[in-house]
Design a protein around this motif. Structure first.
Motif, short mmCIF file in Angstrom:
data_model
loop_
_atom_site.label_atom_id
_atom_site.label_comp_id
_atom_site.label_asym_id
_atom_site.label_seq_id
_atom_site.Cartn_x
_atom_site.Cartn_y
_atom_site.Cartn_z
N PRO A 43 0.94 -0.92 0.10
CA PRO A 43 0.42 -0.27 0.19
C PRO A 43 1.40 0.78 -0.05
O PRO A 43 0.17 2.17 -0.53
CB PRO A 43 -0.79 -0.41 1.28
N SER B 106 6.12 -0.50 -0.90
CA SER B 106 6.50 -1.63 -1.11
C SER B 106 8.00 -0.79 -0.88
O SER B 106 7.83 0.75 -1.25
CB SER B 106 7.14 -2.39 -2.49
N SER B 107 9.07 -1.59 -0.65
CA SER B 107 10.66 -1.34 -0.32
C SER B 107 10.92 -0.35 -1.71
O SER B 107 11.56 1.00 -1.51
CB SER B 107 11.54 -1.77 0.17
N LEU C 299 -2.39 -3.16 3.66
CA LEU C 299 -1.99 -4.46 4.74
C LEU C 299 -0.29 -3.44 5.18
O LEU C 299 0.47 -3.98 4.33
CB LEU C 299 -1.76 -5.84 3.92
N VAL D 219 8.96 -3.33 9.66
CA VAL D 219 10.30 -4.24 10.72
C VAL D 219 10.13 -3.19 12.15
O VAL D 219 11.03 -3.84 12.98
CB VAL D 219 10.32 -5.35 10.75
N ARG E 277 7.16 3.25 12.91
CA ARG E 277 5.88 2.72 12.02
C ARG E 277 4.97 2.21 11.94
O ARG E 277 3.83 2.87 12.07
CB ARG E 277 7.49 2.68 10.56
P1 A2P Z 1 10.64 -1.00 7.20
O1 A2P Z 1 9.87 -2.31 7.46
O2 A2P Z 1 11.86 -0.98 6.95
O3 A2P Z 1 9.98 0.11 7.93
P2 A2P Z 1 4.89 -1.78 1.57
O4 A2P Z 1 3.91 -2.11 3.07
O5 A2P Z 1 3.40 -0.71 0.54
O6 A2P Z 1 4.76 -2.61 1.61
O7 A2P Z 1 6.22 -0.58 2.38
C1 A2P Z 1 6.94 -1.45 3.05
C2 A2P Z 1 7.83 -1.07 2.95
O8 A2P Z 1 7.79 0.63 3.78
C3 A2P Z 1 9.37 -1.48 3.96
O9 A2P Z 1 10.30 -0.73 3.44
C4 A2P Z 1 8.90 0.16 5.12
O10 A2P Z 1 10.50 -0.51 5.50
C5 A2P Z 1 8.48 1.41 4.65
N1 A2P Z 1 7.59 1.78 5.34
C6 A2P Z 1 6.23 1.34 6.51
N2 A2P Z 1 5.92 2.12 6.75
C7 A2P Z 1 6.60 3.11 7.13
C8 A2P Z 1 6.85 4.46 7.37
N3 A2P Z 1 5.40 4.57 8.12
N4 A2P Z 1 7.17 5.43 7.41
C9 A2P Z 1 8.46 5.51 6.08
N5 A2P Z 1 8.45 3.94 5.47
C10 A2P Z 1 7.40 3.13 6.01
#
Ligand code: A2P
Length: 299
Positions: A200, A203-204, A243, A247, A251
């Motif tokens: 959502p 992704s990374s 979803l 980690v 966040r």
């Molecule tokens: P990390 O797991 O290292 O915190 P998606 O949900 O679209 O798959 O995105 C996941 C990616 O976004 C991961 O790299 C995650 O990093 C990062 N991410 C998740 N939540 C946040 C947030 N609130 N701010 C910045 N990056 C985030």
């Protein structure tokens, strides 16, 4: 914003889940515990994420009663042969240390031949035998709801043209600023099929760009929330289950706080998302050696 949606079974699914795809071993368990402490009750996993045992251990150690949890998993492509489906589910149940799932999805509209990564053309062209087996597992009480993932409209209709005993409750697909799929969303709403948004935040690979989008920044500023909260709120306001994966403890906590967006800001973001050609972040077609795109219609 809704905290839950009611599925056709009557079950209430929490609108925001912790996604655990790409949550590495050694990190995923503590992310699950952080999430439960922050109020999450919905974990979206899959057999292929190879972290179900660590998720299960964290769930057990958390002490949160099973009936408060919503656990989703997904049937991997290699297990579509009718005799392989229940053992695959049983392995997931055993890893998660539970005796039922709230939701089990066909992970992809692609079946591989038993024990290989080559396409099983028959079971890919016709997912009904797989679905019938899942219906049996609902009857057996091992699964409460069943659904699909990564199905386009044509593939959904190919499945639902059969005399289903249980209709798909959800379709889990990529939804984010870069690939907002408004047509699929409208079609699904009209057909009583709830969408779940994976990747959502993009992704990374795309998360940085997503959080830097001017419309996202503007909403965050105006409402005094973070850009990630603006995006996650947008998903819930679109009526999708969302979803987000993280980690990082701060966040994980941040992503659970959603806020209703004023209609004009919501529409601005919706428009901005649709204003560029859609771009998928996730497409394994080439990796799987397919001579077609998994998201395209049947030739
Ligand atoms: P990390 O797991 O290292 O915190 P998606 O949900 O679209 O798959 O995105 C996941 C990616 O976004 C991961 O790299 C995650 O990093 C990062 N991410 C998740 N939540 C946040 C947030 N609130 N701010 C910045 N990056 C985030």
């Amino acid at each position: 914003l809704p905290t839950h949606y009611t599925l056709p079974s009557g079950d209430k699914i929490p609108a925001v889940a912790l996604g655990v795809w790409q949550a590495a071993p050694g990190e995923v368990g503590s992310a699950v515990k952080t999430a439960l402490n922050a109020g999450y009750r919905h974990i979206d996993g899959a057999w292929i994420y190879r972290n179900e045992a660590e998720v299960g251990q964290a769930l057990k150690e958390s002490g949160v009663p099973r009936e408060e949890l919503w656990l989703t998993s997904k049937l991997w492509n290699t297990f579509h042969a009718p005799e392989d489906i229940e053992p695959a589910l049983d392995e997931t149940l055993s890893s998660l240390q539970t005796d039922y799932l709230d939701l089990y999805l066909i992970h992809w509209p692609i079946a591989f031949k038993k024990g290989t990564s080559t396409l099983d053309e028959a079971l890919t062209a016709n997912p009904y035998p797989t679905w019938q087996k899942l219906e049996e597992l609902v009857e057996k009480g091992k699964i409460r709801n069943i659904g699909i993932s990564n199905f386009n409209i044509q593939r959904i209709e190919n499945l639902t043209a059969n005399p289903l005993k249980v209709q798909p409750a959800v379709n889990q697909v990529e939804l984010n600023f870069w690939n907002p799929q408004p047509e699929l969303l409208a079609w699904s709403a009209a057909h009583g099929l709830r969408l779940e948004a994976y990747s959502p935040l993009g992704s990374s690979r795309q998360v940085k760009d997503t959080l830097a989008v001017p419309a996202v920044q503007a909403i965050a500023k105006q409402l005094g929330i973070t850009p990630a909260q603006a995006i996650i709120s947008w998903h819930v306001q679109r009526g999708t289950i969302v979803l987000p994966k993280s980690v990082t403890p701060s966040r994980v906590v941040e992503n659970f706080q959603v806020h209703a967006l004023p209609d004009d800001l919501f529409e601005q973001l919706e428009k901005a998302a649709a204003a560029h050609p859609p771009q998928r972040v996730v497409n394994p077609s080439k990796n799987w050696g397919l001579d077609f795109d998994v998201f395209d219609d049947y030739p």
